[in-house]
Design a protein around this motif. Structure first.
Motif, PDB file in Angstrom:
ATOM      1  N   LYS A  32      35.176  57.002  82.521  1.00 16.73           N
ATOM      2  CA  LYS A  32      35.703  56.492  83.790  1.00 16.73           C
ATOM      3  C   LYS A  32      34.520  56.070  84.643  1.00 16.73           C
ATOM      4  CE  LYS A  32      39.577  59.765  84.158  1.00 16.73           C
ATOM      5  NZ  LYS A  32      40.089  60.864  84.999  1.00 16.73           N
ATOM      6  N   ALA A  33      34.681  54.944  85.319  1.00 21.23           N
ATOM      7  CA  ALA A  33      33.551  54.482  86.145  1.00 21.23           C
ATOM      8  C   ALA A  33      34.042  53.708  87.351  1.00 21.23           C
ATOM      9  CB  ALA A  33      32.635  53.598  85.312  1.00 21.23           C
ATOM     10  N   LYS A  34      33.243  53.791  88.419  1.00 23.09           N
ATOM     11  CA  LYS A  34      33.565  52.998  89.621  1.00 23.09           C
ATOM     12  C   LYS A  34      33.448  51.516  89.293  1.00 23.09           C
ATOM     13  CE  LYS A  34      33.317  55.884  93.558  1.00 23.09           C
ATOM     14  NZ  LYS A  34      32.284  56.805  94.036  1.00 23.09           N
ATOM     15  N   LYS A  35      32.522  51.200  88.400  1.00 22.22           N
ATOM     16  CA  LYS A  35      32.356  49.787  88.035  1.00 22.22           C
ATOM     17  C   LYS A  35      32.021  49.693  86.552  1.00 22.22           C
ATOM     18  CE  LYS A  35      29.869  45.607  89.440  1.00 22.22           C
ATOM     19  NZ  LYS A  35      28.777  45.091  90.289  1.00 22.22           N
ATOM     20  N   ILE A  36      32.811  48.890  85.842  1.00 18.75           N
ATOM     21  CA  ILE A  36      32.517  48.618  84.437  1.00 18.75           C
ATOM     22  C   ILE A  36      32.008  47.183  84.340  1.00 18.75           C
ATOM     23  CG2 ILE A  36      33.469  48.386  82.101  1.00 18.75           C
ATOM     24  CD1 ILE A  36      35.635  50.435  82.922  1.00 18.75           C
ATOM     25  N   ILE A  37      30.771  47.061  83.919  1.00 21.29           N
ATOM     26  CA  ILE A  37      30.213  45.720  83.723  1.00 21.29           C
ATOM     27  C   ILE A  37      30.491  45.352  82.262  1.00 21.29           C
ATOM     28  CG2 ILE A  37      28.119  44.314  83.790  1.00 21.29           C
ATOM     29  CD1 ILE A  37      27.010  46.305  85.882  1.00 21.29           C
ATOM     30  N   THR A  38      31.519  44.545  82.045  1.00 19.33           N
ATOM     31  CA  THR A  38      31.933  44.244  80.673  1.00 19.33           C
ATOM     32  C   THR A  38      31.028  43.198  80.029  1.00 19.33           C
ATOM     33  OG1 THR A  38      33.402  42.464  81.350  1.00 19.33           O
ATOM     34  CG2 THR A  38      34.353  44.687  81.279  1.00 19.33           C
ATOM     35  N   VAL A  39      30.394  42.384  80.859  1.00 17.31           N
ATOM     36  CA  VAL A  39      29.535  41.261  80.476  1.00 17.31           C
ATOM     37  C   VAL A  39      30.353  40.076  79.938  1.00 17.31           C
ATOM     38  CG1 VAL A  39      27.560  40.434  79.125  1.00 17.31           C
ATOM     39  CG2 VAL A  39      27.559  42.768  80.021  1.00 17.31           C
ATOM     40  N   SER A  40      31.296  40.331  79.033  1.00 17.10           N
ATOM     41  CA  SER A  40      32.085  39.213  78.488  1.00 17.10           C
ATOM     42  C   SER A  40      33.131  38.732  79.485  1.00 17.10           C
ATOM     43  CB  SER A  40      32.766  39.644  77.194  1.00 17.10           C
ATOM     44  OG  SER A  40      33.454  40.864  77.410  1.00 17.10           O
ATOM     45  N   GLY A  41      33.555  39.633  80.368  1.00 16.58           N
ATOM     46  CA  GLY A  41      34.554  39.245  81.365  1.00 16.58           C
ATOM     47  C   GLY A  41      34.114  39.711  82.739  1.00 16.58           C
ATOM     48  N   LYS A  42      35.078  39.738  83.655  1.00 16.23           N
ATOM     49  CA  LYS A  42      34.743  40.155  85.022  1.00 16.23           C
ATOM     50  C   LYS A  42      34.527  41.662  85.053  1.00 16.23           C
ATOM     51  CE  LYS A  42      36.985  36.542  87.698  1.00 16.23           C
ATOM     52  NZ  LYS A  42      38.182  36.126  88.431  1.00 16.23           N
ATOM     53  N   PRO A  43      33.715  42.123  85.994  1.00 20.51           N
ATOM     54  CA  PRO A  43      33.555  43.573  86.135  1.00 20.51           C
ATOM     55  C   PRO A  43      34.886  44.209  86.554  1.00 20.51           C
ATOM     56  CG  PRO A  43      32.060  42.374  87.610  1.00 20.51           C
ATOM     57  CD  PRO A  43      32.935  41.364  86.973  1.00 20.51           C
ATOM     58  N   ILE A  44      35.103  45.433  86.146  1.00 18.50           N
ATOM     59  CA  ILE A  44      36.329  46.145  86.494  1.00 18.50           C
ATOM     60  C   ILE A  44      35.966  47.268  87.458  1.00 18.50           C
ATOM     61  CG2 ILE A  44      38.225  47.540  85.576  1.00 18.50           C
ATOM     62  CD1 ILE A  44      37.671  46.087  82.839  1.00 18.50           C
ATOM     63  N   GLU A  45      36.592  47.259  88.634  1.00 21.89           N
ATOM     64  CA  GLU A  45      36.364  48.341  89.597  1.00 21.89           C
ATOM     65  C   GLU A  45      37.308  49.484  89.243  1.00 21.89           C
ATOM     66  OE1 GLU A  45      34.011  47.970  92.001  1.00 21.89           O
ATOM     67  OE2 GLU A  45      33.610  45.853  91.537  1.00 21.89           O
ATOM     68  N   ASN A  46      36.840  50.707  89.426  1.00 23.24           N
ATOM     69  CA  ASN A  46      37.645  51.896  89.106  1.00 23.24           C
ATOM     70  C   ASN A  46      38.325  51.760  87.747  1.00 23.24           C
ATOM     71  OD1 ASN A  46      37.065  53.281  91.544  1.00 23.24           O
ATOM     72  ND2 ASN A  46      38.428  51.849  92.592  1.00 23.24           N
ATOM     73  N   GLY A  47      37.519  51.587  86.759  1.00 23.90           N
ATOM     74  CA  GLY A  47      38.053  51.342  85.420  1.00 23.90           C
ATOM     75  C   GLY A  47      37.843  52.510  84.478  1.00 23.90           C
ATOM     76  N   ALA A  48      38.404  52.350  83.293  1.00 26.61           N
ATOM     77  CA  ALA A  48      38.208  53.342  82.231  1.00 26.61           C
ATOM     78  C   ALA A  48      38.119  52.636  80.896  1.00 26.61           C
ATOM     79  CB  ALA A  48      39.344  54.356  82.224  1.00 26.61           C
ATOM     80  N   ILE A  49      37.382  53.270  79.989  1.00 32.83           N
ATOM     81  CA  ILE A  49      37.234  52.744  78.633  1.00 32.83           C
ATOM     82  C   ILE A  49      37.649  53.856  77.685  1.00 32.83           C
ATOM     83  CG2 ILE A  49      35.600  51.781  76.940  1.00 32.83           C
ATOM     84  CD1 ILE A  49      33.734  51.322  79.523  1.00 32.83           C
ATOM     85  N   VAL A  50      38.557  53.549  76.769  1.00 36.29           N
ATOM     86  CA  VAL A  50      38.970  54.549  75.785  1.00 36.29           C
ATOM     87  C   VAL A  50      38.356  54.173  74.443  1.00 36.29           C
ATOM     88  CG1 VAL A  50      40.917  55.698  74.671  1.00 36.29           C
ATOM     89  CG2 VAL A  50      41.131  54.894  77.040  1.00 36.29           C
ATOM     90  N   CYS A  51      37.667  55.151  73.835  1.00 40.08           N
ATOM     91  CA  CYS A  51      36.995  54.913  72.559  1.00 40.08           C
ATOM     92  C   CYS A  51      37.604  55.839  71.510  1.00 40.08           C
ATOM     93  CB  CYS A  51      35.512  55.222  72.663  1.00 40.08           C
ATOM     94  SG  CYS A  51      34.702  54.500  74.100  1.00 40.08           S
ATOM     95  N   LYS A  52      37.892  55.266  70.367  1.00 37.49           N
ATOM     96  CA  LYS A  52      38.463  56.065  69.282  1.00 37.49           C
ATOM     97  C   LYS A  52      37.943  55.535  67.956  1.00 37.49           C
ATOM     98  CE  LYS A  52      42.870  57.877  67.675  1.00 37.49           C
ATOM     99  NZ  LYS A  52      44.325  57.747  67.688  1.00 37.49           N
ATOM    100  N   GLY A  53      37.610  56.458  67.071  1.00 34.26           N
ATOM    101  CA  GLY A  53      37.119  56.037  65.760  1.00 34.26           C
ATOM    102  C   GLY A  53      35.865  55.184  65.857  1.00 34.26           C
TER     103      GLY A  53
END
Lengths: 426, 458
Positions: A32-53
């Motif tokens: 979870k982060a206040k800001k996700i810098i995706t680089v490929s798209g727009k930054p996401i404010e108050n975002g989350a990234i789910v990683c599996k496998g």
């Protein structure tokens, strides 16, 4: 560049990684982060990234994502894709800088493109862990500048106990150097810049001949059915020559040719060489690239730019903090490298190098891209790493503020979905 | 703070300013002479004085080459004749002091012997090296220029002021910091650990290194005993020995020893030798200082540390860490930073302090580590290192927090003269780099160009 070959290498390396990842393939890591810098798209404010496998399975607004029970949850102020160092020697070159941990340069002969980085990379080298602690998850590492043709490179993740576990792309490039450093003294060759180019051209022409002979023999084999004919035609094949085989791969675009050149005249020689043999090259270091913009644009080469904080001396005396910004404005593909350091600091951290570029004209967004998606594209691994997108490897760097600010910390690193420590302040 | 002979460090910057003025007159036919006693007041700036808490909205008043006052807006009287400069949104801090620099293409001791204290670095400095301009671009105003670490004693260091305003210095004499007798002030460079080891006559072990140093200091003691016994009688004086008299100066604390040392045991060896022979020492680099912070604190010797992006490069530097400044400071050790330029680039000197703060060092102490603490380590704290009345007008104008990556040095002033201005393309070249930035600075050819132009016109 031959995509098929790279993809094959990537797939093979990927299988090795998957086997390594077993046993935690079901682990779910959520960042979870206040800001996700995706680089490929727009930054996401108050975002989350789910990683599996080991992969990113979802990215979005923290409120809209369901977090699986039992997931490992990490929090950060800013998250970026795992950083990529587009040119380093870490792993071949070690922290203590003695013979025991220095395998980045073989000086017995000026032309040894056959030397494989795979056979020299120490995955457990301390410096690998050190740069990982600042967010670097992928490195393009290999033989150092200093000989006319010093050997090959690999692309590796900054994890694993063996090169097999770390490897992403084997034999990615062949390294050449046009500089004072690759000149010899006394009666040894190459002793001059003219001789350097003559030796490179001679060897490359041998490779052209070698390719002719091998492809002719291969063509014959393809058109013949009987076993007798095959054995006869195999007799036409020249004896295997590892040196020329390597350069045939360069001619075929299966391996890149990385040419280290700082002075404008050496950059010009590199471009001339690329044009003569119809190959695409990576211009490495390129301290005086700012004086050669039109030529670099015209030749469509990629620049693996020296570290921003490289020393302004010797052939780099005229380097500029603003070159990254200038390359960006000129539309020249580039990435900022950590480079090779022969003394102290023994390794440079691309996070710090990009930060200085960001303070000298490069936008913060472009500076992040220059150490993530841009090197991923250059290295041909953008389908795996370089941005925060569903389906890509779960490689992330977590920070407690603006990643470039001197007083910000890298608070955690995720590689293939597994959590590693960030930098130490203890 | 240090038992140094302060009287030898009495300012004579006024005299130098006069000399500078006379040289300047050479070019007065096309440039207005600089008014020596002009008063300038910078107002509304955030001011890091380095000796008092940060002033959020402050005034700095400079007359000629000195600071005459500094304080909060409203609490400092601005002289009526002062030129007032609004410095809103600007930070002002003291000129940065680098206690360990190799700018100037320097070399002192040669390969003939590991101990050469009589060799002076000032005889080898090229003031036209572009490194000096880069140092100004980083906000540096004072450098301790040192010989390298490849000897146990590699020679005498020299303290320099970056008097590059106008056409800049012509020779090393123009940038020296002098005592009241006109003598250039400097220290003595020593080193231990692996850098100063080598094939004979260089030592091969740490034990031999310390032995060779002790042997020389004992010789120097005996030499000095002869000098004292001669009671100024020229016939009884021993023949002058440039090496030994330098070591005597160190033992008499007229010359500070600047000692390269990395490993924890080497650091303690330096302290042991300093205590045996009574010289005052600044411990430099001190990569493993954090392992012996208590011992260093007990010795009361200060540390000038280097901050590098990664550890390693040699076994001695393997355990170097960003936390070094914090640990030493918290143990009560006085800490300054240095560039070791070209090991790190002077333009990024403030970054060293910022990375120490990253690892938890107190911000005020880190800022002092770029300024006042360094001045103390050169024995120059009466003249430079903080913004206080009576001190040299050496200061830096920045567009933000000095510890931020995005902050730029806008102007660097040395003794009341602007020696770097980012808005000037000639200066900007050295701040950013680019074609020509690596070339030697052009010499100032007094009157030649003019004469040519005048002759051509006629």
């Amino acid at each position: 560049m031959n995509r098929k070959n790279i993809l094959r290498n990537v797939t093979l390396a990927g299988l090795a990684l998957l086997s390594f990842a077993q046993g935690r393939a079901d682990d779910v890591v959520v960042v979870k982060a206040k800001k996700i810098i995706t680089v490929s798209g727009k930054p996401i404010e108050n975002g989350a990234i789910v990683c599996k496998g080991g992969k990113i399975v979802s990215v979005g607004d923290v409120a809209s994502l369901s977090i699986p029970p039992g997931a490992i949850v990490k929090e950060a102020i800013v998250v970026t894709p795992g950083l990529i160092d587009v040119r380093t020697c870490v792993g071949l070159s070690g922290i203590i800088n003695v013979d025991h941990d220095s395998d980045q340069l073989e000086s017995s002969s000026p032309l040894q493109p056959e030397l494989r980085a795979t056979d020299a990379y120490n995955a457990t080298e301390e410096l690998v862990e050190y740069i990982r602690s600042f967010g670097v998850t992928t490195i393009h590492t290999g033989h150092a500048p200093g000989e006319l043709m010093s050997g090959q490179t690999i692309v590796a993740k900054t994890i694993g106990n063996s090169v097999e576990e770390s490897l992403l792309v084997d034999g990615r490039a062949v390294c050449a150097t046009l500089a004072e450093a690759s000149k010899k003294s006394g009666k040894q060759s190459p002793g001059t810049r003219g001789k350097q180019m003559a030796m490179l051209r001679t060897l490359m022409l041998e490779a052209v001949e070698y390719r002719k002979k091998t492809s002719k023999a291969t063509d014959n084999t393809k058109t013949t059915d009987s076993k007798e004919a095959v054995s006869k035609d195999t007799g036409d094949l020249p004896p295997r020559n590892l040196r020329l085989e390597t350069l045939v791969e360069v001619l075929d675009g299966k391996k890149a040719l990385l040419i280290t050149a700082d002075r404008a005249q050496d950059i010009a020689s590199a471009l001339r060489f690329a044009a003569e043999f119809g190959i695409s090259i990576w211009l490495d270091s390129a301290a005086e690239a700012h004086t050669m913009i039109p030529q670099i644009q015209a030749s469509k080469v990629t620049v693996l730019l020296h570290p921003s904080m490289a020393r302004a001396s010797g052939e780099k005396a005229n380097l500029s903090f603003e070159t990254a910004s200038l390359l960006r404005k000129s539309g020249i593909p580039f990435a900022i490298q950590g480079g090779f350091e022969p003394y102290v600091p023994k390794a440079r951290v691309v996070l710090f190098e990009a930060a200085v570029a960001a303070a000298h004209g490069l936008s913060r967004e472009d500076a992040i891209e220059s150490i993530t998606l841009s090197p991923a594209k250059i290295l041909g691994i953008a389908d795996r790493v370089g941005s925060i997108e569903v389906g890509k490897d779960a490689d992330l760097a977590l920070y407690d503020g603006d990643p470039f600010e001197y007083t910000t910390h890298c608070v955690g690193v995720i590689v293939n979905g597994k959590v590693y420590n960030g930098e130490s302040s203890k | 703070m240090f038992p140094i002979h302060r009287r030898t460090f009495v300012r004579d910057s006024a005299r130098l300013a006069v000399v500078g003025g006379l040289i300047g007159k050479c070019s007065t036919s096309f440039a207005r002479p600089y008014p020596l006693e002009e008063t300038i007041a910078w107002t509304n700036a955030k001011i890091v004085t380095a000796s008092t808490p940060i002033i959020d909205k402050g005034v700095l008043i400079v007359r000629g080459s000195s600071i005459i006052d500094v304080g909060a807006v409203g609490q400092v009287a601005i002289p009526s004749n002062a030129k007032v400069v609004d410095a809103s949104d600007r930070w002002i801090m003291p000129g940065l002091v680098c206690t360990h620099s190799h700018v100037g293409g320097v070399g002192a001791a040669d390969g003939s012997s590991p101990i050469q204290p009589g060799v002076r670095i000032l005889d080898s400095i090229n003031v036209r090296e572009p490194g000096f301009k880069r140092a100004l671009a980083g906000g540096l105003t004072t450098l301790n220029i040192m010989p390298g670490s490849g000897h146990l004693i590699s020679g005498q260091t020299v303290y320099c002021k970056l008097r590059y305003a106008g056409h800049g210095p012509s020779t090393i004499e123009d940038i020296l910091i002098r005592d009241s007798n006109g003598k250039a002030i400097g220290g003595l460079k020593m080193a231990n650990g692996t850098n100063s080891q080598g094939d004979a006559p260089f030592p091969g072990t740490r034990g031999k290194s310390a032995f060779l140093v002790r042997e020389q200091y004992i010789k120097a003691r005996e030499y000095n005993a002869k000098v004292i016994a001669a009671k100024d009688n020229p016939d009884k004086m021993p023949p002058r020995d440039l090496h030994l008299e330098t070591l005597v100066e160190a033992m008499q604390r007229k010359r500070i020893v600047h000692h390269h040392t990395h490993r924890h045991d080497d650091i303690v060896t330096v302290i042991r030798l300093a205590q045996e022979f009574g010289f005052h020492v600044v411990l430099h680099h001190v990569s493993e200082g954090w392992k012996v912070a208590k011992e260093i604190a007990a010795s009361k010797f200060p540390c000038s540390i280097i901050v590098l992006d990664s550890p390693g490069g040699k076994l001695e530097a393997k355990d170097m860490a960003f936390k070094n400044g914090r640990v030493l400071d918290e143990a009560g050790v006085r800490v300054a930073f240095h560039t070791d330029d070209w090991i790190t680039d002077s333009r990024l000197f403030a970054r060293s302090a910022a990375l120490a703060v990253r690892a938890g060092m107190n911000r005020d102490k880190a800022l002092q580590g770029l300024t006042l603490a360094g001045a103390e380590m050169l024995g120059l704290e009466d003249r430079i290192g903080s913004l206080a009345p009576g001190k040299d007008a050496d200061f830096v104008l920045l567009n933000g927090d000095p510890l931020s990556v995005y902050t730029r040095v806008l102007e660097t002033w040395v003794e009341g003269k602007k020696a770097f201005d980012l808005s000037n393309p000639d200066d900007r070249l050295y701040a950013e780099g680019g074609a020509g930035a690596g070339s030697e600075l052009d010499p100032f050819l007094c009157c030649y160009a003019q004469a040519w132009q005048v002759g051509g016109a006629k």
